[in-house]
Design an enzyme around this catalytic site. Structure first.
Site, PDB file in Angstrom:
ATOM      1  N   LYS A 226       0.857  -1.186   0.000  1.00 43.11           N
ATOM      2  CA  LYS A 226       0.000   0.000   0.000  1.00 43.11           C
ATOM      3  C   LYS A 226       0.885   1.226   0.000  1.00 43.11           C
ATOM      4  O   LYS A 226       2.019   1.181   0.490  1.00 43.11           O
ATOM      5  CB  LYS A 226      -0.902   0.022   1.250  1.00 43.11           C
ATOM      6  CG  LYS A 226      -2.154   0.850   1.082  1.00 43.11           C
ATOM      7  CD  LYS A 226      -3.220   0.113   0.295  1.00 43.11           C
ATOM      8  CE  LYS A 226      -4.464   0.944   0.099  1.00 43.11           C
ATOM      9  NZ  LYS A 226      -5.574   0.132  -0.423  1.00 43.11           N
TER      10      LYS A 226
HETATM   11  P1  NAD Z   1     -13.552   7.540  -2.497  1.00 44.23           P
HETATM   12  O1  NAD Z   1     -12.591   8.589  -2.126  1.00 44.23           O
HETATM   13  O2  NAD Z   1     -13.930   7.342  -3.936  1.00 44.23           O
HETATM   14  O3  NAD Z   1     -14.927   7.729  -1.690  1.00 44.23           O
HETATM   15  C1  NAD Z   1     -15.023   7.864  -0.309  1.00 44.23           C
HETATM   16  C2  NAD Z   1     -16.456   8.241   0.027  1.00 44.23           C
HETATM   17  O4  NAD Z   1     -16.622   8.253   1.428  1.00 44.23           O
HETATM   18  C3  NAD Z   1     -16.856   9.638  -0.460  1.00 44.23           C
HETATM   19  O5  NAD Z   1     -18.221   9.622  -0.839  1.00 44.23           O
HETATM   20  C4  NAD Z   1     -16.679  10.503   0.795  1.00 44.23           C
HETATM   21  O6  NAD Z   1     -17.496  11.658   0.778  1.00 44.23           O
HETATM   22  C5  NAD Z   1     -17.141   9.526   1.843  1.00 44.23           C
HETATM   23  N1  NAD Z   1     -16.645   9.785   3.182  1.00 44.23           N
HETATM   24  C6  NAD Z   1     -15.391  10.083   3.583  1.00 44.23           C
HETATM   25  N2  NAD Z   1     -15.351  10.228   4.913  1.00 44.23           N
HETATM   26  C7  NAD Z   1     -16.593   9.991   5.364  1.00 44.23           C
HETATM   27  C8  NAD Z   1     -17.191   9.966   6.638  1.00 44.23           C
HETATM   28  N3  NAD Z   1     -16.487  10.224   7.733  1.00 44.23           N
HETATM   29  N4  NAD Z   1     -18.513   9.677   6.724  1.00 44.23           N
HETATM   30  C9  NAD Z   1     -19.241   9.417   5.624  1.00 44.23           C
HETATM   31  N5  NAD Z   1     -18.735   9.419   4.380  1.00 44.23           N
HETATM   32  C10 NAD Z   1     -17.427   9.708   4.266  1.00 44.23           C
HETATM   33  O7  NAD Z   1     -12.943   6.173  -1.913  1.00 44.23           O
HETATM   34  P2  NAD Z   1     -13.290   4.702  -2.348  1.00 44.23           P
HETATM   35  O8  NAD Z   1     -12.321   4.286  -3.406  1.00 44.23           O
HETATM   36  O9  NAD Z   1     -14.746   4.545  -2.570  1.00 44.23           O
HETATM   37  O10 NAD Z   1     -12.855   3.908  -1.035  1.00 44.23           O
HETATM   38  C11 NAD Z   1     -13.700   3.838   0.100  1.00 44.23           C
HETATM   39  C12 NAD Z   1     -13.185   2.749   1.010  1.00 44.23           C
HETATM   40  O11 NAD Z   1     -13.146   1.500   0.289  1.00 44.23           O
HETATM   41  C13 NAD Z   1     -11.767   2.934   1.546  1.00 44.23           C
HETATM   42  O12 NAD Z   1     -11.689   2.350   2.811  1.00 44.23           O
HETATM   43  C14 NAD Z   1     -10.911   2.149   0.541  1.00 44.23           C
HETATM   44  O13 NAD Z   1      -9.680   1.765   1.085  1.00 44.23           O
HETATM   45  C15 NAD Z   1     -11.833   0.970   0.316  1.00 44.23           C
HETATM   46  N6  NAD Z   1     -11.597   0.232  -0.922  1.00 44.23           N
HETATM   47  C16 NAD Z   1     -11.634   0.829  -2.134  1.00 44.23           C
HETATM   48  C17 NAD Z   1     -11.464   0.073  -3.280  1.00 44.23           C
HETATM   49  C18 NAD Z   1     -11.574   0.670  -4.645  1.00 44.23           C
HETATM   50  O14 NAD Z   1     -11.565  -0.107  -5.629  1.00 44.23           O
HETATM   51  N7  NAD Z   1     -11.719   1.966  -4.802  1.00 44.23           N
HETATM   52  C19 NAD Z   1     -11.220  -1.313  -3.187  1.00 44.23           C
HETATM   53  C20 NAD Z   1     -11.185  -1.898  -1.933  1.00 44.23           C
HETATM   54  C21 NAD Z   1     -11.381  -1.124  -0.796  1.00 44.23           C
END
Ligand code: NAD
Length: 423
Positions: free
Chosen positions: A111
């Site tokens: 990461k």
């Molecule tokens: P992103 O930045 O696209 O979206 C994050 C979302 O969460 C946004 O809508 C933001 O407004 C919201 N958010 C942030 N803080 C918040 C809070 N305190 N309360 C409510 N909403 C909040 O990120 P993402 O890629 O969707 O990733 C989200 C999670 O999923 C992370 O933990 C990431 O590590 C995990 N993840 C992502 C992927 C991927 O393919 N993108 C894969 C596996 C895991």
């Protein structure tokens, strides 16, 4: 070796370690292998000097942690956020090792992260941060070494810059050095939706198992970014009723169900804050949405949302963790006592890395698959992994989270023993 709860509940690395220790103990992992798998292989800190648009020179701090390369090259996203820390990157790297092993794809775990605020950087500043970060790490990255992907605050454009910078350093176009790229640069069909799709496949399996009808199944999703919004769209299409959604600005709740395609257009087409979506229902806070009554709760925003202080307020039957580490280790026993069926993060959000693996395979083959082919293979991987976790949990009387860790750790430990210890 003892499974201790972290002193600091909100330190995600300690939370990840507590689950690892608990699973390793149940697995009777021998001491040497336990130590080998507990610590990361390598941690790199880089100081990234970048000229801002106003001419001022800023130095950003970036990290890349390779937790394990036992089963293959490191794999893991790059996060751009103001609160990135080395402990967080360490935890996320370890989770990638267990996630890749759980869905049985030939990668280790890694990461990366840069402490910066993407909201405050211009596009050209972001490009310079990305290129210098990649340049500093170019000796450590590579299709056979360590392969980044997007995470919070990064996207396909940033992956294109990583690919270009790395390619300039090695003197040849190397598409397989990152995944989550634009289609024009060797990205895969279906990658954007992959995490949400994998999560939906897990929910389909869980409702089938618990004999809940999909049509009457009420869903709440916290986070409306890549994972949350795609999950919302796909679950809506699959017939679930999404009654709550939230992003960082706040939440919306409507027992009658939210119009997800219109909400998606509001946030991504019109670029407006989610809670300002007109006429949708009650406006609530980003946190409060987690505690409304529903069948499936999907925390898909960020870490440490469900804690020892609030887990007793959960009112769901299934907790499907879209985010990494949304539940603290301290909250595990409370969730378990409430008899909530957990689809743990390393399973629920593994669709993203699975299609990243497909992207890497396609780049190396130079031959690209149809979207239906990608989705079909993803479904196979997710369904098989879900069944393995649930089967292990049921036959060994452990919860799904510990079962997932045990299946994963066992796979890495076996590979390690087969390879042996060099020097
Ligand atoms: P992103 O930045 O696209 O979206 C994050 C979302 O969460 C946004 O809508 C933001 O407004 C919201 N958010 C942030 N803080 C918040 C809070 N305190 N309360 C409510 N909403 C909040 O990120 P993402 O890629 O969707 O990733 C989200 C999670 O999923 C992370 O933990 C990431 O590590 C995990 N993840 C992502 C992927 C991927 O393919 N993108 C894969 C596996 C895991």
């Amino acid at each position: 070796m003892s499974a201790l709860l972290p002193d600091d509940e909100f330190n995600v690395y300690e939370s990840a370690e507590a689950r690892f220790e608990s699973a390793a103990e149940k697995l009777n992992l021998e001491q040497g292998v336990f130590r080998f798998l507990k610590y990361p292989s390598r941690e790199i800190t880089v100081y990234i000097p970048v000229a801002l648009d106003n001419g001022r020179l800023e130095v950003f701090i970036g990290y890349r942690v390779l937790h394990s390369a036992v089963r293959g090259p490191g794999k893991g996203g790059i996060r751009f956020a103001p609160n990135v820390s080395l402990d967080e990157v360490r935890a996320l790297a370890a989770w990638m090792t267990w996630k890749c092993a759980l869905v049985n794809i030939p990668f280790g775990g890694a990461k990366g992260g840069v402490i910066c605020d993407p909201e405050k950087l211009s596009k050209s500043e972001m490009e310079r941060v990305t290129r210098r970060y990649t340049a500093e790490l170019s000796a450590w990255l590579g299709p056979e070494r360590d392969i980044p992907a997007p995470d919070i605050g990064t996207n396909d454009q940033i992956m294109a810059w990583v690919m270009d910078t790395y390619s300039m350093h090695v003197g040849q176009a190397t598409t397989a050095v990152v995944t989550g790229k634009p289609l024009e640069l060797g990205g895969s069909q279906g990658r954007r939706e992959a995490t949400g799709r994998g999560l939906t496949i897990c929910c389909n399996k869980a409702v089938e198992k618990l004999k809940i009808s999909r049509e009457t199944c009420l869903v709440i999703i916290q986070g409306f970014g890549n994972v949350g919004s795609q999950a919302a769209m796909l679950m809506h299409e699959a017939g679930y009723k999404i009654i709550g959604a939230a992003d960082v600005h706040g939440g919306l709740f409507n027992e009658q169900g939210l119009d997800i395609p219109r909400l998606y257009d509001w946030v991504y087409g019109k670029k407006r804050p989610l809670p300002e979506f007109p006429g949708a229902g009650d406006v609530t806070t980003s946190q409060d949405i987690l505690f409304r009554k529903c069948d499936i709760l999907v925390p898909a925003a960020t870490e440490n949302q469900i804690t020892s202080l609030n887990a007793h307020r959960l009112d769901c039957r299934i907790l499907c963790e879209g985010a990494n580490g949304p539940t603290t280790a301290h909250a595990d026993s409370i969730v378990q006592a409430k008899d909530i069926f957990i689809i743990p993060d390393i399973l629920a959000n593994a669709g993203g890395v699975t299609v990243s693996y497909f992207e890497w395979v396609q780049d190396r083959q130079g031959f690209f698959w149809r979207e239906s082919e990608v989705n079909e293979r993803l479904k196979d991987v997710m369904e098989r992994s879900f069944d393995e976790v649930v089967h292990y949990a049921e036959t060994h009387q452990v919860n799904n989270r510990i079962a997932a860790y045990i299946v994963a750790i066992d796979r890495v430990a076996r590979a390690l023993k087969l390879r042996g210890f060099y020097a």
